[in-house]
Structure formats: C-alpha cells, structure tokens
Design a protein around this motif. Structure first.
Motif, mmCIF file in Angstrom:
data_model
loop_
_atom_site.group_PDB
_atom_site.id
_atom_site.type_symbol
_atom_site.label_atom_id
_atom_site.label_comp_id
_atom_site.label_asym_id
_atom_site.label_seq_id
_atom_site.Cartn_x
_atom_site.Cartn_y
_atom_site.Cartn_z
ATOM 1 N N ASP A 291 -3.941 23.791 -48.087
ATOM 2 C CA ASP A 291 -4.598 22.494 -47.990
ATOM 3 C C ASP A 291 -5.708 22.349 -49.024
ATOM 4 N N SER A 295 -5.664 19.767 -52.221
ATOM 5 C CA SER A 295 -6.768 18.829 -52.381
ATOM 6 C C SER A 295 -7.359 18.899 -53.782
ATOM 7 N N ARG A 575 -11.140 15.445 -41.286
ATOM 8 C CA ARG A 575 -10.800 16.867 -41.250
ATOM 9 C C ARG A 575 -11.185 17.484 -39.904
ATOM 10 N N LEU A 583 -6.021 17.029 -46.298
ATOM 11 C CA LEU A 583 -6.944 17.029 -47.436
ATOM 12 C C LEU A 583 -8.298 17.602 -47.028
ATOM 13 N N HIS A 584 -8.820 18.477 -47.869
ATOM 14 C CA HIS A 584 -10.057 19.189 -47.557
ATOM 15 C C HIS A 584 -11.191 18.624 -48.414
#
Length: 659
Positions: A291, A295, A575, A583-584
């Motif tokens: 992840d 991102s 998150r 998506l981080h």
C-alpha cells in the motif's frame, strides 16, 4: 497482511539465532569501536576525494550509501574470513560498525554544503550584485570566514608555496561544528524516545536496514547464508554488468553504453515524464509494504497530471514568486507549501498515535511511576529527554547570539522538528531511499512570519544555516532510528550513543580538512559544481532579495499549506476508518520532490513485481525472492566502489556509470 506475516516471521527467527551468553562478547566491543572509527575516517577522506577529484559515480547520496555498503561488504567478504575463527567479528560487532558508518554519512555530505554556503556570498559579491553585498554587511565573524582572500584562494586555488589559511576557518568551522554535533545529539535523543513506539507498537519494517541485517548474518561457513545464495548473486550481477559496460565505455568509446532511462514530454510538451531506473530504489522498494509503494508512485503520477493540466491552462503552477528556494519542490511555492501541510498532519498523527508511549517516557524521565521500560535502550529515557531539551537550549542560545529572536527560534524549532520527525517516519515505514522535505523549514518560517520579523543578521544566519535546515543533507534522525533498530541484535549497546557521536565528529573533521585541502590545492571551482552553481542559492533565492526588499507574510502560501492539511487530513481519516482503503498518506510529502519525479518508475516496478509474487506465491515466495533484490542493491554499491578505485588509480575523471 503477507508483508506483516513475513516480517513477523523474520523477527522470530532472528531472535532465535542468539544464544544466552553470546551478548556478553558481542555488540559494541572495543575492537568494533576502533574499526568503525577507522572506517569513518577513511570514508571522511575517500568520499570528498571521490566527489572533488575523481568526479565519478557518487558514493553517498541521500540514503543510497554506496560507500558505506561497499566498505561493509569488503569487511565481511575480504577481511573477516581471513581472521582466525576465534577472532572473527561477530554479528553484533558488524552491526555496530555499520551503525557508526550509517550515522557518519550525513556529516560527510553536509560539509560540502556548509563550506559552499559560508563562502558563496563573499566570493560572488560585486557591485553588480547588491543583494550579495547587502548580505556581507551582516555576516558575523564566527559564522563565516571574514578573509576574502582566503575565500578566493579556496575557489581558485593557491600557489604551491603559499600555506593554507587554516586560521581563517578555525572560528566558523568550530562554531558550526559544535552546532551540528549538538543538533545530531538532539536528533538521536528523539530517535531513542520514538524507537519503541515505531518498532514494537506500530511495527515499522525499517526496509533500508534489511540489507545490512542480511549481510551480517552468521553461518556455519566463513560467510553468512546471504552470500551462499545463488539468487542474491544473480541480482548482484545485473547492476555490476551494466555498470561495468558503462564504466568501460568511458575508457573505450567504441564500446556501447547502456542508458538507464529516457524522458518523454506530456501535456502538449509542457510537463516532463522521466522514466529512469535506479537500482537502489528498485531494490529497497521491494521491501516496502504494497500500500505504501502503491501510494508513492500513484501520488506522484497524480501530481504530474495536476501540474500538466495547470500548465496547459496557462496557470503559473511553478509559482516563481521567489518565496521558496530551488531546493523546495524546485522553486514552486504551491507544491512546497502544500507539502508542508502534509507534513503538519503526519506529525500530528504521529504524536497522537504515540501519546500513551510519550506520556510514559516523560513520566519515567521525571521519576514518576511509568509502565514504559527503557532497559533495552542505548541511553535511558531520562537522559534522552533532558539531552534533547538541553541540546535545544544550546542551539537556541547559539541562534539568538546570531541575531534571531526567541519567538522566531521557537517557531523555527517547531518547523524543523515537524519536518525531521515526519522524514524519520517516512524512511522507517516506507524505506524510500531518496526522501527529503518538500520545503526547507527555514523558508516556511519566513513565509509565515515575513522576512521583516527577522533582524538582518538573523536572516543571513538562516541562509548560512541551509546546511542544517536543508533536509537533503541533515537527515540524521532516520539513520539514528535505523541504527537503534539494528541494536536489538547487539549484546553490548549502551555505549552506542557515544560511538555514533564519535563517528559523526570524525566524519566532520576528516571531510572538512579534505575538502579545504583539495580546494586550496586545485581550486574549488575546478573540482565541484556545487561551488560553481549552488553556493549562492540561499542568497540568490532566499536571503539576498529580502535584504533589499523585505517580504510580508505570504498569505497565499498559508492557504496552500491549509490545502495540504485538508488533503492529508482526509486521507488520514480514510486510512484510519476503512481497513480496505489502499492509499497511505505517509507518501504524500514524497509526491512533489525531484527524486520521486525522476525515479517513480523504479518504485512502480518494485510494486508490480512484489504484488505479482505475493498473489501467486504468497509470503514464502516473497521471502525466497528477497535475496535477489538485496543483490541488486549490493551489486550497484560494489560496482560504484570498484570503479571509484579504478578511476582513482588511472587518474580518470567524470566516469559516472549509473547516471
């Protein structure tokens, strides 16, 4: 989930390797300290010489510490096997040596920038440059060399019979050296405070540290299992072969040269799209959680699209207002100040998630009941807290003596701590090896307060201090966290704090002496483009203009920062609320920096390969393929180190095999 399972398995097996009595003789022993110090001294001379005289492939660049890895590899493969079995360096000793090398590297790079910034205004000032002449009036004698002839001699060289003017450099290098050493100490103390939270509670993977950890693995033979793995040598061979072909091309121009990338133009030719392969970024990105790597490259692509659309519409997206320097998102105030908004949210999130741990740390530091144990740290929490506070007091007094008011010092420290904290989190969690801040925190302070809030001397000191506020070179905290993470494999580690300090001091002294000696012998202008092109940057784009025309509060820039806060806050909330959200937000600050722009394709390739491996082979296949990517990293470092030696002995200049 597969990534977490793999790392957890690694942690357990790593812990099972140690025996009960091993720790007494392992870790930071006397010989490990002396060997580490000697290697730091060697690199303190070799890296400036390679950069200024050989001018080949860089051995030290952000977190791509090719020089440290190459020296460490030679120690493991060439020196250690020659020792008697009873005298070979143990795993903890090797890791303590690498920890010293790791934290000394920023000192080696920082020296070049410091000397450039301390001399740029003096050398280039002229009646045609009133902005630089205005700077000269407010340089304090203990912050930069006053002797214009000494500066000129460094840039243009001295005759052989003229002695080096060491006395002209004594006061400024001593004052800045003390400043840097205290700054490094503060950042290491902050790393000690946060290590347990990030390592044990939030379970960061520390991807960059996976390579030295694998290298130091002991086995039944003379070398560890990594170096008996055929897949590792297969990965090792790829950059070694490509680098060797490119290196030979510099000697024999009839041989082919393998290009490492290309550049396209998109959005009607307004926006560059570089597609360049960087072996170290590819290798390290393979150890990053999916992840996060997704991102990193996706946010950068989105950033390119936004910039391209604005460029096609004719909007001034680069915002060449002169409010930030060229190292802050390439001069774009919009991107730089939006990035600062990202940093503020990530810093707040980090503090919030660590609130219980921090509460326990401060309770123990004050002698109150606490459930936080510091017996496994290199120094106690009490020493770390009071060391950080005492160091900040010293730095504040230093800056106050240099003309900065207390309130501005507090704001500057707040901005710097935010940036250093977030960069340490990014490196520890993502392993992205080319991390730096979208904005110089000193520039953010001037944008938020206006330059008229500073005295002329204080403003000039900010420009001279680019060496510590420009996070491309002052990134010690992530390295300190990495060294502390490695220390869990050491038996004796209580002296590691002092060993890291000694390594940084030796690096600063050796690199300073080597840089000045080469400059006066051959002329800095002939040896390093930083003295030709970059030494005026703090004064061209930041201080000089404001000396003649003070700038007010940059209101529009604060709106950009607010936009960044909103975007990062939204992604952080998503998150935290939704486990499926891919998506981080930790990748947001990386989306606009030059290195991600240039090498995002390497992150994309690593993400794609790892996703495929985990999908079809699971954690077991991922674990078996890891040595291949370790080999890619080591092959690049080895090739760079070998060609640096070849070029040194043949007197060849400018052989850049990976650029």
């Amino acid at each position: 989930m597969a990534d977490a399972q793999t790392e957890g398995l690694r942690d357990r097996t790593s812990g099972e390797r140690r025996t009960v009595g091993e720790g007494v003789r392992d870790g930071l022993t006397g010989r490990a300290f002396l060997i580490g110090l000697a290697l730091c001294l060697f690199l303190g001379v070799a890296i400036p010489y390679n950069r200024m005289m050989v001018q080949g492939t860089a051995l030290q660049f952000y977190f791509v510490d090719r020089g440290a890895l190459f020296v460490f590899l030679c120690l493991i493969l060439l020196v250690n096997p020659l020792l008697k079995r009873t005298h070979t360096l143990k795993r903890g000793e090797l890791l303590s040596i690498f920890s010293m090398l790791l934290v000394s590297m920023p000192a080696l790079w920082m020296v070049k920038w410091l000397i450039a910034f301390l001399t740029g205004a003096t050398y280039y000032a002229s009646p045609e440059r009133p902005d630089l002449e205005a700077v000269l009036l407010h340089i304090l004698p203990w912050t930069a060399p006053e002797d214009a002839e000494a500066v000129r001699g460094f840039y243009e060289g001295l005759p052989q019979d003229v002695p080096l003017p060491w006395l002209a450099w004594l006061a400024p290098l001593a004052s800045w050296g003390a400043f840097f050493m205290v700054l490094f100490g503060v950042l290491i103390c902050l790393a000690v405070i946060l290590r347990k939270q990030w390592e044990e509670h939030e379970r960061f993977a520390f991807p960059i540290m996976q390579v030295p950890l694998e290298m130091a693995e002991v086995g039944a033979g003379r070398v560890g299992p990594l170096f008996r793995n055929r897949l590792m040598w297969a990965g090792f061979a790829i950059p070694l072969l490509i680098g060797t072909i490119n290196g030979l091309n510099h000697y024999f121009h009839t041989l082919p040269k393998i290009q490492m990338g290309m550049q396209l133009r998109i959005f009607q030719g307004t926006t560059p799209l570089p597609l360049r392969l960087h072996f170290a970024i590819l290798g390290y990105s393979y150890f990053v959680n999916l992840d996060v790597s997704l991102s990193i490259w996706l946010f950068n692509v989105i950033s390119k699209v936004i910039r391209g659309i604005l460029a096609v519409l004719g909007a001034e997206y680069t915002d060449v207002s002169g409010m930030v320097g060229r190292f802050s998102s390439r001069g774009s105030a919009f991107l730089a100040l939006t990035g600062m908004g990202y940093m503020l949210v990530l810093a707040a999130y980090s503090a919030w998630t660590a609130r219980d741990h921090l509460r326990g740390v401060f309770a123990r530091a004050l002698g109150r009941p606490s459930n936080v144990d510091d017996s496994g740290e290199v120094i106690s929490y009490r020493a770390a807290v009071f060391g950080a506070v005492g160091g900040l007091v010293y730095l504040g007094c230093w800056l106050h003596q240099a003309g900065t008011s207390p309130l501005l010092i507090l704001f500057l420290f707040f901005s710097c701590v935010v940036v250093f904290l977030v960069l340490a989190r990014i490196v520890s969690e993502t392993g992205f090896v080319a991390t730096y801040s979208p904005i110089n925190p000193a520039e953010f302070v001037v944008c938020a307060t206006g330059s008229s809030a500073f005295s002329p001397a204080g403003l000039v000191t900010l420009g001279l201090g680019y060496g510590w506020t420009m996070t491309r070179v002052s990134n010690v905290m992530p390295r300190a966290l990495g060294a502390l993470w490695l220390s869990r494999e050491m038996g004796r580690k209580r002296g590691l704090m002092w060993a890291m300090g000694a390594a940084m001091a030796v690096g600063l002294i050796a690199a300073s002496a080597t840089t000045l000696d080469l400059g006066y012998a051959h002329g800095g202008l002939n040896l390093d483009r930083h003295f030709r092109d970059y030494s005026r940057i703090p004064f061209d784009a930041f201080v000089g203009k404001r000396m003649l025309e003070p700038s007010p509060v940059f209101t529009r820039g604060l709106l950009y920062t607010g936009l960044g806060v909103g975007v990062a806050g939204l992604l952080t909330m998503l998150r935290m609320r939704f486990t499926w959200w891919p998506l981080h937000p930790v990748a947001l600050p990386l989306s606009t920096i030059w290195y991600t722009d240039t090498y995002f394709i390497s992150v994309f390739l690593a993400w794609g390969i790892k996703a495929t491996v985990l999908k079809f082979g699971g954690a077991n296949l991922y674990r078996r393929t890891r040595p291949f990517f370790v080999g890619i990293i080591l092959g690049e470092a080895t090739c760079a180190g070998v060609w640096a030696m070849v070029d040194y002995f043949t007197g060849t200049i400018g052989n850049r095999i990976f650029w």
